[in-house]
Design a protein around this motif. Structure first.
Motif, PDB file in Angstrom:
ATOM      1  N   TYR A  50       1.481  43.246   6.072  1.00 41.72           N
ATOM      2  CA  TYR A  50       1.847  43.854   4.790  1.00 41.72           C
ATOM      3  C   TYR A  50       2.601  45.177   4.955  1.00 41.72           C
ATOM      4  CZ  TYR A  50      -1.172  40.392   2.638  1.00 41.72           C
ATOM      5  OH  TYR A  50      -1.729  39.205   2.220  1.00 41.72           O
ATOM      6  N   GLN A  51       3.114  45.447   6.134  1.00 41.60           N
ATOM      7  CA  GLN A  51       3.733  46.739   6.426  1.00 41.60           C
ATOM      8  C   GLN A  51       4.829  47.116   5.433  1.00 41.60           C
ATOM      9  OE1 GLN A  51       5.039  47.223  10.462  1.00 41.60           O
ATOM     10  NE2 GLN A  51       5.482  49.390  10.179  1.00 41.60           N
ATOM     11  N   ARG A  52       5.651  46.183   5.030  1.00 37.37           N
ATOM     12  CA  ARG A  52       6.745  46.498   4.097  1.00 37.37           C
ATOM     13  C   ARG A  52       6.243  46.935   2.730  1.00 37.37           C
ATOM     14  NH1 ARG A  52      11.594  42.323   4.325  1.00 37.37           N
ATOM     15  NH2 ARG A  52      11.536  43.084   2.203  1.00 37.37           N
ATOM     16  N   SER A  53       5.022  46.577   2.363  1.00 36.10           N
ATOM     17  CA  SER A  53       4.471  46.913   1.049  1.00 36.10           C
ATOM     18  C   SER A  53       3.509  48.092   1.058  1.00 36.10           C
ATOM     19  CB  SER A  53       3.736  45.695   0.479  1.00 36.10           C
ATOM     20  OG  SER A  53       4.602  44.600   0.379  1.00 36.10           O
ATOM     21  N   LEU A  54       3.158  48.586   2.225  1.00 36.07           N
ATOM     22  CA  LEU A  54       2.138  49.625   2.298  1.00 36.07           C
ATOM     23  C   LEU A  54       2.545  50.920   1.605  1.00 36.07           C
ATOM     24  CD1 LEU A  54       0.725  49.182   5.914  1.00 36.07           C
ATOM     25  CD2 LEU A  54      -0.276  48.422   3.733  1.00 36.07           C
ATOM     26  N   LYS A  55       3.804  51.311   1.721  1.00 40.03           N
ATOM     27  CA  LYS A  55       4.179  52.580   1.079  1.00 40.03           C
ATOM     28  C   LYS A  55       4.063  52.488  -0.443  1.00 40.03           C
ATOM     29  CE  LYS A  55       9.186  52.400   0.938  1.00 40.03           C
ATOM     30  NZ  LYS A  55      10.381  53.150   1.296  1.00 40.03           N
ATOM     31  N   LEU A  71      -7.995  37.067  -0.830  1.00 45.33           N
ATOM     32  CA  LEU A  71      -8.908  38.014  -1.459  1.00 45.33           C
ATOM     33  C   LEU A  71      -9.537  38.937  -0.410  1.00 45.33           C
ATOM     34  CD1 LEU A  71     -10.320  38.958  -4.057  1.00 45.33           C
ATOM     35  CD2 LEU A  71     -12.059  37.215  -3.634  1.00 45.33           C
ATOM     36  N   GLY A  72      -9.930  38.378   0.703  1.00 49.14           N
ATOM     37  CA  GLY A  72     -10.496  39.180   1.789  1.00 49.14           C
ATOM     38  C   GLY A  72      -9.489  40.179   2.344  1.00 49.14           C
ATOM     39  N   GLU A  73      -8.240  39.735   2.498  1.00 48.42           N
ATOM     40  CA  GLU A  73      -7.189  40.638   2.974  1.00 48.42           C
ATOM     41  C   GLU A  73      -7.007  41.808   2.019  1.00 48.42           C
ATOM     42  OE1 GLU A  73      -4.363  37.545   5.487  1.00 48.42           O
ATOM     43  OE2 GLU A  73      -3.693  38.236   3.527  1.00 48.42           O
ATOM     44  N   TRP A  74      -6.972  41.520   0.733  1.00 45.33           N
ATOM     45  CA  TRP A  74      -6.750  42.585  -0.243  1.00 45.33           C
ATOM     46  C   TRP A  74      -7.954  43.518  -0.363  1.00 45.33           C
ATOM     47  CZ3 TRP A  74      -2.651  44.838  -2.026  1.00 45.33           C
ATOM     48  CH2 TRP A  74      -1.441  44.201  -1.793  1.00 45.33           C
ATOM     49  N   LEU A  99      -1.352  55.796  10.019  1.00 46.46           N
ATOM     50  CA  LEU A  99      -2.599  55.042  10.121  1.00 46.46           C
ATOM     51  C   LEU A  99      -2.835  54.666  11.577  1.00 46.46           C
ATOM     52  CD1 LEU A  99      -2.138  52.493   7.193  1.00 46.46           C
ATOM     53  CD2 LEU A  99      -3.428  54.625   7.147  1.00 46.46           C
ATOM     54  N   GLU A 100      -3.931  55.149  12.126  1.00 45.86           N
ATOM     55  CA  GLU A 100      -4.358  54.712  13.449  1.00 45.86           C
ATOM     56  C   GLU A 100      -5.430  53.668  13.201  1.00 45.86           C
ATOM     57  OE1 GLU A 100      -5.016  57.843  16.369  1.00 45.86           O
ATOM     58  OE2 GLU A 100      -3.924  59.183  15.008  1.00 45.86           O
ATOM     59  N   LEU A 101      -5.089  52.428  13.520  1.00 48.82           N
ATOM     60  CA  LEU A 101      -5.903  51.282  13.131  1.00 48.82           C
ATOM     61  C   LEU A 101      -6.617  50.648  14.312  1.00 48.82           C
ATOM     62  CD1 LEU A 101      -3.034  49.817  11.018  1.00 48.82           C
ATOM     63  CD2 LEU A 101      -5.193  50.575  10.040  1.00 48.82           C
ATOM     64  N   PRO A 102      -7.888  50.287  14.115  1.00 48.54           N
ATOM     65  CA  PRO A 102      -8.557  49.500  15.148  1.00 48.54           C
ATOM     66  C   PRO A 102      -7.894  48.132  15.269  1.00 48.54           C
ATOM     67  CG  PRO A 102      -9.974  49.793  13.224  1.00 48.54           C
ATOM     68  CD  PRO A 102      -8.720  50.562  12.975  1.00 48.54           C
ATOM     69  N   ALA A 103      -8.095  47.504  16.393  1.00 49.72           N
ATOM     70  CA  ALA A 103      -7.468  46.196  16.660  1.00 49.72           C
ATOM     71  C   ALA A 103      -7.736  45.198  15.545  1.00 49.72           C
ATOM     72  CB  ALA A 103      -7.945  45.651  18.005  1.00 49.72           C
ATOM     73  N   SER A 104      -8.911  45.256  14.946  1.00 52.50           N
ATOM     74  CA  SER A 104      -9.276  44.296  13.897  1.00 52.50           C
ATOM     75  C   SER A 104      -8.412  44.438  12.646  1.00 52.50           C
ATOM     76  CB  SER A 104     -10.748  44.462  13.525  1.00 52.50           C
ATOM     77  OG  SER A 104     -10.992  45.769  13.022  1.00 52.50           O
ATOM     78  N   MET A 105      -7.775  45.589  12.443  1.00 51.82           N
ATOM     79  CA  MET A 105      -6.945  45.821  11.252  1.00 51.82           C
ATOM     80  C   MET A 105      -5.445  45.750  11.539  1.00 51.82           C
ATOM     81  SD  MET A 105      -8.772  49.052   9.450  1.00 51.82           S
ATOM     82  CE  MET A 105     -10.315  48.947   8.603  1.00 51.82           C
ATOM     83  N   GLN A 106      -5.069  45.731  12.801  1.00 53.02           N
ATOM     84  CA  GLN A 106      -3.653  45.800  13.180  1.00 53.02           C
ATOM     85  C   GLN A 106      -2.823  44.669  12.579  1.00 53.02           C
ATOM     86  OE1 GLN A 106      -1.472  47.712  14.838  1.00 53.02           O
ATOM     87  NE2 GLN A 106      -2.929  49.327  15.328  1.00 53.02           N
ATOM     88  N   SER A 107      -3.239  43.436  12.742  1.00 57.59           N
ATOM     89  CA  SER A 107      -2.409  42.316  12.277  1.00 57.59           C
ATOM     90  C   SER A 107      -2.278  42.315  10.757  1.00 57.59           C
ATOM     91  CB  SER A 107      -2.929  40.976  12.790  1.00 57.59           C
ATOM     92  OG  SER A 107      -4.214  40.723  12.284  1.00 57.59           O
ATOM     93  N   LEU A 108      -3.344  42.683  10.060  1.00 62.46           N
ATOM     94  CA  LEU A 108      -3.282  42.744   8.599  1.00 62.46           C
ATOM     95  C   LEU A 108      -2.284  43.810   8.152  1.00 62.46           C
ATOM     96  CD1 LEU A 108      -4.404  41.858   5.819  1.00 62.46           C
ATOM     97  CD2 LEU A 108      -6.068  43.725   6.055  1.00 62.46           C
ATOM     98  N   ALA A 109      -2.347  44.986   8.742  1.00 58.85           N
ATOM     99  CA  ALA A 109      -1.424  46.062   8.371  1.00 58.85           C
ATOM    100  C   ALA A 109       0.014  45.680   8.690  1.00 58.85           C
ATOM    101  CB  ALA A 109      -1.816  47.355   9.077  1.00 58.85           C
ATOM    102  N   VAL A 162       5.121  55.131   5.873  1.00 53.58           N
ATOM    103  CA  VAL A 162       3.863  54.757   6.523  1.00 53.58           C
ATOM    104  C   VAL A 162       4.170  54.436   7.980  1.00 53.58           C
ATOM    105  CG1 VAL A 162       1.953  53.102   6.621  1.00 53.58           C
ATOM    106  CG2 VAL A 162       2.864  53.818   4.403  1.00 53.58           C
ATOM    107  N   GLU A 163       3.421  55.041   8.877  1.00 48.52           N
ATOM    108  CA  GLU A 163       3.507  54.751  10.308  1.00 48.52           C
ATOM    109  C   GLU A 163       2.228  54.060  10.734  1.00 48.52           C
ATOM    110  OE1 GLU A 163       3.909  58.193  12.800  1.00 48.52           O
ATOM    111  OE2 GLU A 163       5.963  58.549  12.163  1.00 48.52           O
ATOM    112  N   LEU A 164       2.357  53.027  11.564  1.00 51.16           N
ATOM    113  CA  LEU A 164       1.193  52.326  12.086  1.00 51.16           C
ATOM    114  C   LEU A 164       1.065  52.619  13.573  1.00 51.16           C
ATOM    115  CD1 LEU A 164       1.625  48.808  10.433  1.00 51.16           C
ATOM    116  CD2 LEU A 164       0.328  50.769   9.580  1.00 51.16           C
ATOM    117  N   ALA A 165      -0.162  52.837  14.008  1.00 50.20           N
ATOM    118  CA  ALA A 165      -0.448  53.067  15.419  1.00 50.20           C
ATOM    119  C   ALA A 165      -1.803  52.458  15.744  1.00 50.20           C
ATOM    120  CB  ALA A 165      -0.453  54.561  15.720  1.00 50.20           C
ATOM    121  N   SER A 166      -2.034  52.233  17.015  1.00 50.66           N
ATOM    122  CA  SER A 166      -3.324  51.705  17.460  1.00 50.66           C
ATOM    123  C   SER A 166      -4.309  52.850  17.609  1.00 50.66           C
ATOM    124  CB  SER A 166      -3.173  51.002  18.806  1.00 50.66           C
ATOM    125  OG  SER A 166      -2.337  49.888  18.674  1.00 50.66           O
ATOM    126  N   ALA A 167      -5.520  52.611  17.164  1.00 55.39           N
ATOM    127  CA  ALA A 167      -6.582  53.614  17.294  1.00 55.39           C
ATOM    128  C   ALA A 167      -7.225  53.480  18.669  1.00 55.39           C
ATOM    129  CB  ALA A 167      -7.624  53.421  16.200  1.00 55.39           C
TER     130      ALA A 167
END
Length: 134
Positions: free
Chosen positions: A62-67, A13-16, A49-59, A75-80
């Protein structure tokens, strides 16, 4: 309460909740891109998405489902560099698939189905469809 909401369910629930808060920011960026005429529909977009370290592992989890969650083609993921989420909406790479309308750089790879993306080629092969999709 543990019987009704075990720790794994509370964690999920927290992840979602966090994923939906990211989605809210993505939707704002998509709307801005539409207003600026950089995209028409959301499926014409690639979201970076440029994500802070706290969000990186969560993204990444679920990377395959983000689009699908964001209703975009890519969807591209990068470190903020800062500790803030940054969302950039760009035109999607590639060509529009005639079947699913997602943009992909792999449309046209199949001789049997030259107008569809790699996902749709796999789906058409799985259900045994013959011929081309127009």
């Amino acid at each position: 309460l543990d019987e009704l909401a075990p720790a794994t369910a509370m964690n999920l629930l927290g992840e979602w909740r966090e994923l939906l808060s990211i989605r809210d920011e993505v939707l704002k960026s998509l709307e801005d891109a539409r207003k600026e005429k950089r995209i028409g529909k959301a499926l014409e977009a690639k979201v970076r998405l440029e994500l802070p370290a706290s969000m990186q592992s969560l993204a990444q989890k679920y990377q395959r489902s983000l689009k699908e969650l964001f209703n975009v083609s890519q969807v591209e993921l990068a470190s903020a560099e800062a500790d803030l989420l940054q969302v950039t909406t760009l035109p999607a790479d590639g060509t529009k698939c005639a079947r699913c309308w997602n943009y992909s750089t792999r449309v046209g790879e199949s001789q049997q189905w030259p107008t569809v993306c790699e996902r749709c080629v796999a789906a058409l092969e799985a259900i045994g469809v013959a011929g081309t999709v127009q």
